[in-house]
Design an enzyme around this catalytic site. Structure first.
Site, short mmCIF file in Angstrom:
data_model
loop_
_atom_site.label_atom_id
_atom_site.label_comp_id
_atom_site.label_asym_id
_atom_site.label_seq_id
_atom_site.Cartn_x
_atom_site.Cartn_y
_atom_site.Cartn_z
N LYS A 107 1.66 -1.22 11.10
CA LYS A 107 1.50 -2.23 10.05
C LYS A 107 2.87 -2.74 9.63
CE LYS A 107 -0.48 -2.59 5.35
NZ LYS A 107 -1.21 -1.81 4.32
N HIS B 241 8.35 -1.57 9.66
CA HIS B 241 7.00 -1.13 9.31
C HIS B 241 6.83 -1.02 7.80
CE1 HIS B 241 9.28 2.72 9.78
NE2 HIS B 241 8.63 3.03 8.65
N HIS B 242 5.59 -1.05 7.37
CA HIS B 242 5.24 -0.93 5.96
C HIS B 242 5.53 0.49 5.48
CE1 HIS B 242 2.77 -1.02 2.31
NE2 HIS B 242 2.67 -2.34 2.45
N ASP B 243 5.89 0.63 4.22
CA ASP B 243 6.18 1.95 3.66
C ASP B 243 4.98 2.90 3.79
OD1 ASP B 243 8.71 1.15 2.98
OD2 ASP B 243 8.23 0.76 0.87
#
Length: 335
Positions: A165, A229-231
């Site tokens: 993501k 990427h998302h956290d």
């Protein structure tokens, strides 16, 4: 005890809850009940099928807390991508522009639409409830599918990828989408993301630009998130990188999230997978943590156990969780 097993048709309610909680950007776990029901049905057919080589099967797993008798997570491994539906990524390359007269030689990063991962296996749809993101349960859920690949290598491709993501704000806005996709789709990121799971993907090639996108022409915010990427997926990225997956310059065409890849046979859990006979005894509480699965496809089960010395001894409860008896063959690897 936490047990990973294949998803079943009556797991639909929990599966829908996972998709809703996962939020925008989990393309392969969309908050769309009809698509999720199709995904469950496809998974059940895949586990039940007789397979000689990788096709369009998709194997979805759920993790069950046997103490509370509820599902707490899910993940999927797709045998291949891009066979009947195109699978697009952006490949980040350097384009050289030079002038001998002006003594200028510039290398400009550019995004090229690509089909490079057509036919690869894919790890996707990972979601784990927040209360269970501890005690190695995220490793159990994610790596259980790797042991499944180790047990049934004929069902999977030579290359495995994982789509991470990308950076998306709490308001559901993707900086990359706002700088690129919105100009060609005239819709919000969430709507376009859902379209990729519910319609023919040829629309992507029809609408997205076919020529390289020069990165310096994008907004600063869009440039900053390419390959990031998302956290929310930091832990799963760390798990996959520990297994040997790595970033080779391919990103998602909508949010520019990184795509990790590896030669399937080089995945750590697969390289180090061993087989042993099931031995029953008192539960081992000290020693190395290992991932253990039975060797069944349709009734696959996977748990975390402890191993001391040369033998893998499991309690009656653990054998029951794996649905095996003393003497049955098990596959295991160290976490």
């Amino acid at each position: 005890m936490l047990v990973v097993r294949p998803i079943k048709s009556d797991d639909g309610e929990a599966f829908n809850d996972f998709a809703a909680a996962a939020g925008v950007g989990q393309t392969n776990l969309p908050n769309h009940p009809i698509h999720l029901a199709q995904k469950i049905n496809h998974s059940e057919l895949s586990f039940a099928s007789s397979v000689e080589h990788a096709g369009e099967e998709g194997y979805t797993f759920v993790m069950e807390d046997t103490h509370t008798e509820r599902l707490v997570g899910t993940c999927t491994v797709d045998a291949t991508v891009g066979l009947s539906q195109p699978h697009y990524t952006y490949r980040v390359d350097q384009v050289t522009h030079s002038s001998v007269d002006l003594k200028i030689n510039n290398r400009i990063p550019a995004l090229h639409m690509s089909h490079d991962y057509t036919g690869a296996s894919r790890l996707s749809s990972f979601y784990l409830e927040p209360d269970y993101r501890c005690d190695f349960y995220d490793q159990l859920l994610s790596k259980s599918r790797l042991l499944f690949i180790a047990c049934f290598p004929e069902r999977f491709a030579a290359t495995t990828i994982a789509e991470m993501k990308g950076v998306i704000g709490s308001d559901g806005v993707s900086p990359f989408w706002e700088s690129v996709g919105r100009h060609f789709f005239t819709m919000d990121f969430a709507e376009a993301d859902l379209l990729t799971t519910s319609s023919n993907k040829h629309f992507i090639a029809n609408l997205m630009p076919r020529y390289p996108l020069y990165v310096p022409l994008l907004s600063d915010k869009a440039q900053a998130v390419i390959g990031q990427h998302h956290d929310d997926v930091e832990d799963i990225v760390n798990i996959l990188e520990h297994e040997g997956l790595h970033f080779e310059g391919h990103v998602d065409i909508f949010d520019a999230g990184p795509i990790l890849e590896v030669r399937t046979r080089l995945i750590r859990a697969i390289r180090h997978a061993e087989q042993t006979q099931a031995l029953v005894g008192d539960e081992v509480l000290q020693g190395k943590r290992v991932l253990v699965c039975n060797n069944s496809c349709l009734d696959f089960r996977c748990i975390i156990a402890r191993k001391q010395g040369l033998s893998l001894v499991l309690s009656e409860a653990q054998l029951d969780g794996l649905q095996v008896a003393t003497g049955n063959t098990l596959t295991y690897c160290q976490l």
